[in-house]
Design an enzyme around this catalytic site. Sequence first.
Site, mmCIF file in Angstrom:
data_model
loop_
_atom_site.group_PDB
_atom_site.id
_atom_site.type_symbol
_atom_site.label_atom_id
_atom_site.label_comp_id
_atom_site.label_asym_id
_atom_site.label_seq_id
_atom_site.Cartn_x
_atom_site.Cartn_y
_atom_site.Cartn_z
ATOM 1 N N GLU A 102 -9.925 42.697 -21.848
ATOM 2 C CA GLU A 102 -10.760 41.736 -21.105
ATOM 3 C C GLU A 102 -10.863 40.359 -21.780
ATOM 4 O O GLU A 102 -11.953 39.834 -21.977
ATOM 5 C CB GLU A 102 -12.160 42.327 -20.887
ATOM 6 C CG GLU A 102 -12.124 43.645 -20.136
ATOM 7 C CD GLU A 102 -13.490 44.288 -19.959
ATOM 8 O OE1 GLU A 102 -14.495 43.696 -20.353
ATOM 9 O OE2 GLU A 102 -13.535 45.408 -19.410
ATOM 10 N N ASN A 136 -5.398 45.188 -21.397
ATOM 11 C CA ASN A 136 -6.177 45.867 -20.352
ATOM 12 C C ASN A 136 -7.241 44.923 -19.798
ATOM 13 O O ASN A 136 -7.931 44.241 -20.562
ATOM 14 C CB ASN A 136 -6.854 47.097 -20.996
ATOM 15 C CG ASN A 136 -7.521 48.020 -20.002
ATOM 16 O OD1 ASN A 136 -6.903 48.418 -19.007
ATOM 17 N ND2 ASN A 136 -8.774 48.376 -20.257
ATOM 18 N N HIS A 169 -11.776 49.011 -11.018
ATOM 19 C CA HIS A 169 -13.150 49.380 -10.631
ATOM 20 C C HIS A 169 -13.411 48.747 -9.255
ATOM 21 O O HIS A 169 -13.529 47.523 -9.152
ATOM 22 C CB HIS A 169 -14.160 48.824 -11.639
ATOM 23 C CG HIS A 169 -14.058 49.442 -12.989
ATOM 24 N ND1 HIS A 169 -14.366 50.765 -13.231
ATOM 25 C CD2 HIS A 169 -13.683 48.933 -14.188
ATOM 26 C CE1 HIS A 169 -14.187 51.029 -14.522
ATOM 27 N NE2 HIS A 169 -13.765 49.940 -15.119
ATOM 28 N N GLU A 177 -8.913 52.678 -15.492
ATOM 29 C CA GLU A 177 -10.356 52.999 -15.414
ATOM 30 C C GLU A 177 -10.784 53.177 -13.962
ATOM 31 O O GLU A 177 -11.864 52.741 -13.555
ATOM 32 C CB GLU A 177 -11.183 51.878 -16.076
ATOM 33 C CG GLU A 177 -10.805 51.620 -17.517
ATOM 34 C CD GLU A 177 -11.647 50.544 -18.187
ATOM 35 O OE1 GLU A 177 -12.719 50.184 -17.658
ATOM 36 O OE2 GLU A 177 -11.230 50.063 -19.261
ATOM 37 N N ASP A 221 -12.278 53.799 -10.565
ATOM 38 C CA ASP A 221 -13.394 54.396 -9.830
ATOM 39 C C ASP A 221 -13.617 53.560 -8.584
ATOM 40 O O ASP A 221 -13.348 52.362 -8.574
ATOM 41 C CB ASP A 221 -14.671 54.562 -10.669
ATOM 42 C CG ASP A 221 -15.177 53.298 -11.335
ATOM 43 O OD1 ASP A 221 -14.717 52.200 -10.984
ATOM 44 O OD2 ASP A 221 -16.062 53.418 -12.206
HETATM 45 O O1 G3I Z 1 -25.439 55.923 -26.846
HETATM 46 C C1 G3I Z 1 -26.527 55.026 -26.623
HETATM 47 C C2 G3I Z 1 -27.847 55.750 -26.688
HETATM 48 O O2 G3I Z 1 -28.018 56.254 -27.989
HETATM 49 C C3 G3I Z 1 -28.964 54.780 -26.331
HETATM 50 O O3 G3I Z 1 -30.162 55.463 -26.288
HETATM 51 C C4 G3I Z 1 -28.707 54.166 -24.982
HETATM 52 C C5 G3I Z 1 -29.773 53.135 -24.602
HETATM 53 O O4 G3I Z 1 -29.262 52.109 -23.812
HETATM 54 O O5 G3I Z 1 -27.445 53.529 -24.992
HETATM 55 C C6 G3I Z 1 -26.360 54.405 -25.259
HETATM 56 O O6 G3I Z 1 -25.163 53.684 -25.237
HETATM 57 C C7 G3I Z 1 -24.664 53.285 -23.975
HETATM 58 C C8 G3I Z 1 -23.237 53.746 -23.899
HETATM 59 O O7 G3I Z 1 -22.648 53.287 -22.696
HETATM 60 C C9 G3I Z 1 -23.118 55.268 -23.947
HETATM 61 O O8 G3I Z 1 -23.735 55.830 -22.845
HETATM 62 C C10 G3I Z 1 -24.744 51.785 -23.869
HETATM 63 O O9 G3I Z 1 -26.095 51.360 -23.801
HETATM 64 C C11 G3I Z 1 -24.008 51.322 -22.632
HETATM 65 O O10 G3I Z 1 -23.938 49.897 -22.632
HETATM 66 C C12 G3I Z 1 -22.613 51.870 -22.650
HETATM 67 O O11 G3I Z 1 -21.979 51.486 -21.437
HETATM 68 C C13 G3I Z 1 -20.576 51.566 -21.464
HETATM 69 C C14 G3I Z 1 -19.996 50.205 -21.120
HETATM 70 O O12 G3I Z 1 -18.589 50.302 -21.082
HETATM 71 C C15 G3I Z 1 -20.380 49.149 -22.143
HETATM 72 O O13 G3I Z 1 -19.778 47.942 -21.816
HETATM 73 C C16 G3I Z 1 -20.142 52.581 -20.426
HETATM 74 O O14 G3I Z 1 -20.561 53.887 -20.833
HETATM 75 C C17 G3I Z 1 -18.621 52.560 -20.304
HETATM 76 O O15 G3I Z 1 -18.232 53.338 -19.193
HETATM 77 C C18 G3I Z 1 -18.147 51.138 -20.057
HETATM 78 O O16 G3I Z 1 -16.737 51.148 -20.005
HETATM 79 C C19 G3I Z 1 -16.135 49.881 -19.742
HETATM 80 C C20 G3I Z 1 -14.801 49.877 -20.432
HETATM 81 O O17 G3I Z 1 -14.949 50.178 -21.792
HETATM 82 C C21 G3I Z 1 -14.097 48.544 -20.249
HETATM 83 N N1 G3I Z 1 -14.001 48.196 -18.856
HETATM 84 C C22 G3I Z 1 -15.246 48.242 -18.104
HETATM 85 C C23 G3I Z 1 -15.901 49.604 -18.260
HETATM 86 C C24 G3I Z 1 -17.129 49.713 -17.395
HETATM 87 O O18 G3I Z 1 -18.116 48.800 -17.808
#
Ligand code: G3I
Length: 474
Positions: A174, A217, A253, A282, A284
């Site tokens: 990105e 990516n 997405h 990715e 969905d």
């Molecule tokens: O693990 C912590 C947890 O301990 C905490 O309590 C909680 C509170 O907010 O956060 C948890 O972490 C989260 C993490 O996902 C695991 O669930 C983060 O806040 C959250 O921001 C994070 O989101 C991820 C996101 O990327 C971050 O940008 C998504 O799961 C993940 O699916 C998403 O994936 C991205 C790709 O890497 C790149 N392309 C876009 C895609 C979708 O956004």
Amino acid sequence: MTINVSDADGRHRSPFRAFARRALALGGAGLVSVTGVVALSGSAQAAGTTLGAAAAGSGRYFGTAVAANHLGESGYATTLDTEFNAVTPENEMKWDAVEGTRNTFNFSNADSIVSHAQSKNMKVRGHTLVWHSQLPGWVSGLAATDLRTAMNNHITQVMTHYKGKIYAWDVVNEAFQDGSSGARRSSPFQDKLGDGFIEEAFKTARSVDPAAKLCYNDYNTDGVNAKSTAVYTMVKDFKARGVPIDCVGFQSHFNSNSPVPSDYQANLQRFADLGVDVQITELDIEGSGTAQATNYGNVVKACLAVTRCTGITVWGIPDKYSWRASGTPLLFDDNYGKKAAYTAVLTALGGTSGGGTTDPGTGGGGTDPGTGTKTCTATYTATQTWQGGFNGQVTVKAGSAAITAWSVKVTLGAGQTTTGVWNGTTAWDSTGKVMTVTPSYNGSLAAGASTSFGFTVQANGNTAAPTVSVCTAS
Ligand code: G3I
């Protein structure tokens, strides 16, 4: 319908969020009736009866994003192991997860995914080495020279740890801006190291693990547009100058605000023509029923039509664990039941159903003993609401035997009237409240396959979901 809410990065996020909340509320009152539900468990491993096996038929992989903390859930692990032959750690390999503190590396969560994958002979996509997001504060605070050292050290340490175990790395993720500028996105790397940080990252990556495919990516690069053209220009330049790059990932997405582009295949092809592999990384697609299934099928067909499209990864297994769960964008429902989108993907991959579906989420009980009895289920979803009315959709799904006709009863609430029905033929009872819907053209369904019909309701003050009952099949 709510459209396009940006996330903290100013990026795409579920446009359906508010709508989905409403739909859920309505759906709660929607009734599913069953005359027999297939509840075959067990894993169909024969060639072509799972996503991975069907994709392998054309030399491709079919993967999913995986979260380490779900691996202990039996439905999750069973579905992963049965259906997929590639994984991408959803968050566990990101910079904040593996090097939250400078030079202190923690690979435990990522290792658990990689060892699970290896034990099941699955490919692993490494995600991701250099990204502006999920980046620890200490990195952003570094001055240029130190940042360059830290970036190359991060790439080196992580790739060395996984050397020989990763099929493809998202080396840079990105790095381009949305919109028409074609410019690079502002980030600590871009702002302090300039455009050259991308090729430096790729060169370092190649020197560490020459066997891994190195990918760029991005999202919103799925069709031909200013952003994808900027990436295209970079990749073309890299190929011309011998900067190592093997593949481009298209995140894909999709939702109503960002639909599957009509030139999706053409865009994949123009990158492939530069001499790189292309991968859907990715995937969905928010939505439900036939519309979602059709979109999924089209994405798969586009990949299959491009020789160098080497594989597809969906961004999660059940809807409930999606980063945008309210948009129900994945192939499995919350109980690991296969959705219509699953069937569309399997069919597009050239696979066939293994003789039943696992869909406890739409049935509410009942077990078809597999005697070939023709059965169906009917599931109601509100697809659109507005002041004064709503559209409803009923998904009709065949049980373990193929059917040639179905019939569903829909009872309107007090005060409600319909102003249109599509993909179904109606017969009304004498009260004018109960319609029996039969197919207009869509009566024949293979075992486990779905179709849908829809209708518009004038609410007249009553927004409750109509009652959908008695799905009969013959
Ligand atoms: O693990 C912590 C947890 O301990 C905490 O309590 C909680 C509170 O907010 O956060 C948890 O972490 C989260 C993490 O996902 C695991 O669930 C983060 O806040 C959250 O921001 C994070 O989101 C991820 C996101 O990327 C971050 O940008 C998504 O799961 C993940 O699916 C998403 O994936 C991205 C790709 O890497 C790149 N392309 C876009 C895609 C979708 O956004």
